[in-house]
Design a protein around this motif. Sequence first.
Motif, PDB file in Angstrom:
ATOM      1  N   LEU A 155      42.167  58.939 -33.045  1.00 11.73           N
ATOM      2  CA  LEU A 155      42.481  59.903 -34.095  1.00 11.73           C
ATOM      3  C   LEU A 155      41.317  60.854 -34.345  1.00 11.73           C
ATOM      4  O   LEU A 155      41.530  62.006 -34.729  1.00 11.73           O
ATOM      5  N   ALA A 156      40.100  60.362 -34.131  1.00  3.97           N
ATOM      6  CA  ALA A 156      38.934  61.215 -34.366  1.00  3.97           C
ATOM      7  C   ALA A 156      38.794  62.293 -33.312  1.00  3.97           C
ATOM      8  O   ALA A 156      38.197  63.353 -33.579  1.00  3.97           O
ATOM      9  N   PHE A 157      39.358  62.080 -32.117  1.00  2.00           N
ATOM     10  CA  PHE A 157      39.180  63.039 -31.022  1.00  2.00           C
ATOM     11  C   PHE A 157      40.508  63.572 -30.481  1.00  2.00           C
ATOM     12  O   PHE A 157      40.516  64.199 -29.424  1.00  2.00           O
ATOM     13  N   HIS A 158      41.597  63.323 -31.173  1.00  2.06           N
ATOM     14  CA  HIS A 158      42.890  63.807 -30.713  1.00  2.06           C
ATOM     15  C   HIS A 158      43.667  64.408 -31.887  1.00  2.06           C
ATOM     16  O   HIS A 158      43.489  64.010 -33.039  1.00  2.06           O
ATOM     17  N   ASN A 177      41.377  67.132 -29.435  1.00  4.38           N
ATOM     18  CA  ASN A 177      41.092  68.164 -30.419  1.00  4.38           C
ATOM     19  C   ASN A 177      39.880  68.980 -29.994  1.00  4.38           C
ATOM     20  O   ASN A 177      39.360  68.832 -28.887  1.00  4.38           O
ATOM     21  N   ARG A 178      39.427  69.836 -30.889  1.00  2.87           N
ATOM     22  CA  ARG A 178      38.332  70.748 -30.560  1.00  2.87           C
ATOM     23  C   ARG A 178      37.059  69.979 -30.196  1.00  2.87           C
ATOM     24  O   ARG A 178      36.339  70.364 -29.257  1.00  2.87           O
ATOM     25  N   ALA A 179      36.738  68.879 -30.927  1.00  2.00           N
ATOM     26  CA  ALA A 179      35.508  68.127 -30.661  1.00  2.00           C
ATOM     27  C   ALA A 179      35.522  67.521 -29.269  1.00  2.00           C
ATOM     28  O   ALA A 179      34.540  67.603 -28.514  1.00  2.00           O
ATOM     29  N   LEU A 180      36.635  66.890 -28.893  1.00  2.00           N
ATOM     30  CA  LEU A 180      36.719  66.269 -27.574  1.00  2.00           C
ATOM     31  C   LEU A 180      36.738  67.332 -26.470  1.00  2.00           C
ATOM     32  O   LEU A 180      36.137  67.145 -25.404  1.00  2.00           O
TER      33      LEU A 180
END
Length: 590
Positions: free
Chosen positions: A394-397, A405-408
């Motif tokens: 959830l932190a990276f998707h 997501n933007r971070a990943l």
Amino acid sequence: MRLRLTLLAVSVAAGGLHHLLASQHPTAQGHFAGVLQSVVEVLAVAGLAVSLGLGVAGLVVAAADSGTTLIWLRRLLDGWMTAGSLFTLGWVLLLHRVDRGGGDVPGSLMAFTRVATDILVLGLLVALRFCRKPGERAAVTLAAVALAVLAVSDMLPILLPAPGAWSGISLAATCSMAGLFLVALAPWLPGGASIVAADRREMPVAGVVVAFVPVVVCALAMAAHALAGGHPDVVMLALAGSVLLGLSVRQGVAHADHLQLTREAAAREAQYRTLVDGSSDVITIVGLDGRVLYISPAVRAVFGYCPEELVGARLPLYSHPDDVALLMQAVETLRQEAESGTRGPGRRLSSRVRAADGQWRHVESTVSHHADGLIFNSRDVTERVMLQAQLEHLAFHDVLTGLPNRALFADRVRHALQKRAADATPPAVIFLDLDGFKAVNDSAGHAVGDGLLVQAARRLQASVRAADTVARLGGDEFAALLEGKAGACPSRAREVAERILSALVKPYRIGSTDAVVSASIGIAVATPGITPDELLHNADLVMYEAKAAGKGRIRMHGAQPHSINCEISSTAVTTCVCKDSALTTAHTGS
């Protein structure tokens, strides 16, 4: 303990003062001299009684200072048995001297009574010595030796008419001075400052054997007296009988204490079993040969195995092949420590174990030393690992589409640029924004908008290779990272962009609603020395240039703005014409 031994030293010093005062005769004449001598003798006897009484009381309190009543009684019995055997031996020697007709019998008997307190205290000291740790016996041992020397100094004038002299000093006085010095030194040796471990209940082998020594001393003394022609009297029989009775009572006390220890051990074992059996952790005891010696019943609830099936098996037990090497390395390290006699810290291991249902469970184990080998305390952390993986996902998707997501995506770009330095293949980044999405979202509702984003994400994934990364950056913005030949050949990156654009312009069916959107796309190819932020910024910049030029267009960073002109129709892409080495895609209608 130091205070009690100091009281003992003071009491013995007072006894020495008593001997000094009692042995001196005032030089004055007449009635005054007799009165003074009587007062001195009374004071000396009173001081001796009080001080030695304090010494005995102090050691009795020391014997009962800690531990159970049975321990205290056992110490007192040990003390009396030692004292009773010495009394018997002294009485036999005194009777032997009387039978030989030497000395003043009443005077010798009165002098023998002075030794009684020394013998009692000596017995208590001997009893205390055997209940202390080896490193803390010095003070008590020295005090016992000192009292033995003092007792010898008191008994020499009784047993020998002329004890002899050493360097002009009488042997009795020499023993007395040596005993006083040792008594004064005793409180300051190890063991004189504390009463640590005085409640020791387990009986060493030496303690069991020493308990019979007083009986043997009494028997030898009486046998020697009988061989010398003497006859046992009431005092001798009473002393020897009290020692034998003390041994009997002591054995009974020791047996009762042993039974109490057995009950306490059984209670502790039952409590231990309750804690182990009720624990959700799996406790396993493994021998140094790697064979399972014990495994707690929790293994049935955690892994589905019966404990009886696992006892006797060898490590590794149902471990994942990828985790076996780490597990056995830790076990081998602990085994070598155990064989060398060292006890290092335990090890924490994370591994996977196959349960009885065939599923792999994540297990966290603490491995440490045990008397029989090694002990494993294992806990099933599968739910925690899955929750942690879910949180990381959830932190990276993106929650809606499941895309990175933007971070990943930024992290993937960073790794791609690092790989480019090694194989000289530059990556390409495609940024796109859905044209017309806001109108669909506002008119048809957020549910239809969300459904459109999900379908657009699936079309975007289907338009690139499986090794490429597709991400949702937020809202209706998406991005794709192209690695390999797509970055090395810019025309291939354009082909991918065209394929994406063709897929996204097709109508969307969400429930009963039809929707049509387009996309503005920007492409940036990595150049030597470019940073991840610069690469992403270049792709983002040309994407907004495409949107500003009329939407539904593709722009590549570094190409002339007029060289790429894409017009979108509701049908499909019709022609692709190359102009000035730049690709122009023309669409009819709009």
